[in-house]
Design an enzyme around this catalytic site. Structure first.
Site, PDB file in Angstrom:
ATOM      1  N   ASP A 152     -11.853   5.398  -4.418  1.00  0.00           N
ATOM      2  CA  ASP A 152     -13.128   6.097  -4.571  1.00  0.00           C
ATOM      3  C   ASP A 152     -13.595   6.058  -6.022  1.00  0.00           C
ATOM      4  OD1 ASP A 152     -11.378   9.105  -3.676  1.00  0.00           O
ATOM      5  OD2 ASP A 152     -11.412   8.031  -5.588  1.00  0.00           O
TER       6      ASP A 152
ATOM      7  N   ASP B   7     -15.710   7.566  -9.141  1.00  0.00           N
ATOM      8  CA  ASP B   7     -16.309   8.743  -9.765  1.00  0.00           C
ATOM      9  C   ASP B   7     -17.128   8.289 -10.967  1.00  0.00           C
ATOM     10  OD1 ASP B   7     -15.000  10.464  -7.975  1.00  0.00           O
ATOM     11  OD2 ASP B   7     -13.180  10.435  -9.189  1.00  0.00           O
TER      12      ASP B   7
ATOM     13  N   ASP C  14      -6.865  15.437 -17.364  1.00  0.00           N
ATOM     14  CA  ASP C  14      -5.438  15.767 -17.395  1.00  0.00           C
ATOM     15  C   ASP C  14      -4.570  14.778 -18.172  1.00  0.00           C
ATOM     16  OD1 ASP C  14      -5.965  13.948 -15.362  1.00  0.00           O
ATOM     17  OD2 ASP C  14      -5.035  15.111 -13.763  1.00  0.00           O
TER      18      ASP C  14
HETATM   19  P1  ATP Z   1      -6.820   9.664  -6.915  1.00  0.00           P
HETATM   20  O1  ATP Z   1      -8.235   9.594  -6.441  1.00  0.00           O
HETATM   21  O2  ATP Z   1      -6.023   8.427  -6.804  1.00  0.00           O
HETATM   22  O3  ATP Z   1      -6.109  10.871  -6.421  1.00  0.00           O
HETATM   23  P2  ATP Z   1      -8.040  10.415  -9.421  1.00  0.00           P
HETATM   24  O4  ATP Z   1      -7.542  10.266 -10.833  1.00  0.00           O
HETATM   25  O5  ATP Z   1      -9.327   9.769  -9.100  1.00  0.00           O
HETATM   26  O6  ATP Z   1      -6.872   9.898  -8.507  1.00  0.00           O
HETATM   27  P3  ATP Z   1      -9.290  12.869  -8.660  1.00  0.00           P
HETATM   28  O7  ATP Z   1      -8.670  14.108  -8.161  1.00  0.00           O
HETATM   29  O8  ATP Z   1     -10.209  12.085  -7.798  1.00  0.00           O
HETATM   30  O9  ATP Z   1      -8.088  11.941  -9.129  1.00  0.00           O
HETATM   31  O10 ATP Z   1     -10.029  13.254 -10.021  1.00  0.00           O
HETATM   32  C1  ATP Z   1     -10.868  12.360 -10.750  1.00  0.00           C
HETATM   33  C2  ATP Z   1     -10.665  12.556 -12.238  1.00  0.00           C
HETATM   34  O11 ATP Z   1     -10.991  13.912 -12.605  1.00  0.00           O
HETATM   35  C3  ATP Z   1      -9.236  12.366 -12.711  1.00  0.00           C
HETATM   36  O12 ATP Z   1      -8.949  11.015 -12.989  1.00  0.00           O
HETATM   37  C4  ATP Z   1      -9.181  13.233 -13.954  1.00  0.00           C
HETATM   38  O13 ATP Z   1      -9.763  12.571 -15.047  1.00  0.00           O
HETATM   39  C5  ATP Z   1     -10.077  14.411 -13.577  1.00  0.00           C
HETATM   40  N1  ATP Z   1      -9.307  15.512 -12.974  1.00  0.00           N
HETATM   41  C6  ATP Z   1      -9.112  15.751 -11.660  1.00  0.00           C
HETATM   42  N2  ATP Z   1      -8.375  16.841 -11.448  1.00  0.00           N
HETATM   43  C7  ATP Z   1      -8.060  17.324 -12.652  1.00  0.00           C
HETATM   44  C8  ATP Z   1      -7.310  18.440 -13.109  1.00  0.00           C
HETATM   45  N3  ATP Z   1      -6.710  19.280 -12.257  1.00  0.00           N
HETATM   46  N4  ATP Z   1      -7.220  18.633 -14.449  1.00  0.00           N
HETATM   47  C9  ATP Z   1      -7.842  17.797 -15.318  1.00  0.00           C
HETATM   48  N5  ATP Z   1      -8.533  16.730 -14.947  1.00  0.00           N
HETATM   49  C10 ATP Z   1      -8.660  16.479 -13.649  1.00  0.00           C
HETATM   50 MG    MG Z   2     -10.473   9.963  -7.320  1.00  0.00          MG
END
Ligand code: ATP
Ligand code: MG
Length: 411
Positions: A43, A45, A124
């Site tokens: 996905d 963002d 994070d």
């Molecule tokens: P995946 O989609 O594979 O789980 P992702 O990194 O895209 O991984 P998401 O939960 O979709 O994870 O979040 C998108 C982005 O938002 C992350 O890459 C991070 O930069 C930020 N983010 C998400 N959750 C947190 C959190 N709890 N604390 C800090 N930053 C966060």
């Molecule tokens: Mg994501």
């Protein structure tokens, strides 16, 4: 460095439209990290300096969502993108409009807009804070994320002790990303997981259910479970299993393996199946004595087990009835005489219950043949089924039906 062919065309067009309206816009987070690590990004963002209202105006097919964290969903027929405005992450208590806390000081609204540099700091991990512009093909990297991708290591942005206090779910995220990417976890993060893991008990059960699904249904469930256990965090996601019994761990690992295989083969998966399996040893423990199941206790314990699990992770209602169906069918699968097998076969949850029976047998190294019996019974047409049942009668299934054949599981 990033091949735009790996990036959704729609996501690129949304970035382009934002930039044409004189805003900054980048792909950010998991999609950039994954594309750089050789994993198919799933996905996409987007981060921008446009406010949600400004984004909403540019894209007809969009809507603003979220209270604590306002975002815009921009969609077309087949894709949905999250567009987030840069946030400062500074908890400016003097700005009551944008940062609202509840009586315990927990942030319930966090919408102080900021710059790209500020937005980086609130993320994070360094590998999650890379901003990619698919038009110029440049990557913005303020935290050595590229270096850490190269070195295959998960590093916290800022002191992980403080960051995990701020949001304890980051411990689970560190574990999940390290397995997904096959990266090491930086030592200060490991320490923070040990020191701050207990704060997971303050997280709402709804959010924990989301994390449960992300960590166990992403195709890496078994590996994630093992790592969670090594940090002693599994107890925040699943109610504690009876100790000392090898079977309880085996059935959990077998069920996770089964789910991982299904993900790999693009078969359907459901948190219900997994929860039924993960909670099964606890249920058995509650209703068995001296190697025998007490059926009345079995039925009475089901709701209690689910209620206890609810305290950790929400269990949406549709799943709790699904879980109970699978459990009850485990008993029904044992009665193989008369019309019962036909009834069992017609049950809408038969397939899941049968799959779970196979998982149980594999875990208990059980060769009593119940799974095979059902495999044969399903294959045959009605005339042959009748004879399979007749044979069953002859063999006199009484003993195994009395004890429900759970010998190995109740050892
Ligand atoms: P995946 O989609 O594979 O789980 P992702 O990194 O895209 O991984 P998401 O939960 O979709 O994870 O979040 C998108 C982005 O938002 C992350 O890459 C991070 O930069 C930020 N983010 C998400 N959750 C947190 C959190 N709890 N604390 C800090 N930053 C966060
Ligand atoms: Mg994501």
């Amino acid at each position: 460095m990033i091949d735009n062919k790996k990036i959704s065309k729609f996501a690129i067009s949304v970035v382009d439209d934002l930039q044409k309206n004189n805003f900054q816009a980048y792909l950010v987070g998991g999609c950039v990290r994954d594309a750089l690590s050789g994993i198919e990004p799933k996905d996409f963002d987007i981060a921008t300096n446009a406010t949600p209202e400004q984004v909403r105006k540019i894209f007809k097919a969009s809507r603003i969502i979220g209270k604590r964290f306002r975002l815009v969903h921009v969609f077309n027929r087949s894709e949905l993108l999250e567009v987030a405005t840069f946030r400062s992450g500074d908890n400016d208590k003097n700005d009551p409009d944008n940062l609202i806390t509840d009586s315990s000081g927990k942030i319930i609204r966090d919408n102080i807009w900021g710059t790209l540099e500020q937005d980086c700091k609130r993320r994070d991990f360094t590998v999650n804070a890379l901003y990619y512009c698919p038009i110029s093909k440049k990557i913005e990297d303020y935290n050595n994320g590229l270096k850490h991708i190269h070195k295959k290591i998960i590093v916290s942005i800022g002191d992980p002790q403080r960051r995990f206090e701020e949001d304890p779910v980051r411990s689970l995220r560190a574990i999940r990303f390290s397995n997904k990417l096959n990266f090491k976890i930086d030592n200060p993060i490991k320490d923070a997981i040990y020191d701050k893991g207990h704060l997971l008990s303050n997280i709402s059960n709804a959010r924990m259910f989301d994390e449960f699904c992300k960590i166990f249904l992403n195709g890496m469930g078994e590996k994630n479970f093992i790592k969670l256990c090594s940090f002693n965090l599994n107890k925040y996601l699943i109610i504690s299993r009876p100790e000392k019994n090898d079977f309880s761990n085996d059935v959990i690992l077998q069920a996770l393996k089964n789910t991982d295989d299904r993900v790999k083969n693009q078969q359907s998966i459901t948190p219900g199946f997994l929860m039924a399996a993960l909670l099964w040893p606890t249920l058995l423990e509650k209703c068995s004595r001296d190697g025998e199941i007490n059926i009345r206790k079995f039925f009475r314990s089901m709701d209690g087990v689910l209620r206890n699990q609810q305290k950790l992770t929400a269990v949406p209602r549709k799943f709790s009835s699904y879980i109970k169906d699978i459990w009850i069918l485990q008993l029904k699968l044992h009665s193989r005489i008369g019309s019962q097998p036909y009834k069992t076969l017609r049950h809408p949850r038969f397939r899941a219950a049968y799959d779970f029976l196979l998982v149980r047998e594999r875990a208990a190294n059980d060769k009593n043949g119940l799974g095979k019996w059902w495999t044969d019974f399903q294959k045959n047409d009605d005339s042959l089924r009748g004879s399979i049942i007749a044979q069953m009668k002859e063999k006199n299934d009484e003993e195994s039906s009395k004890k429900f054949g759970f010998y190995n599981e109740l050892r």
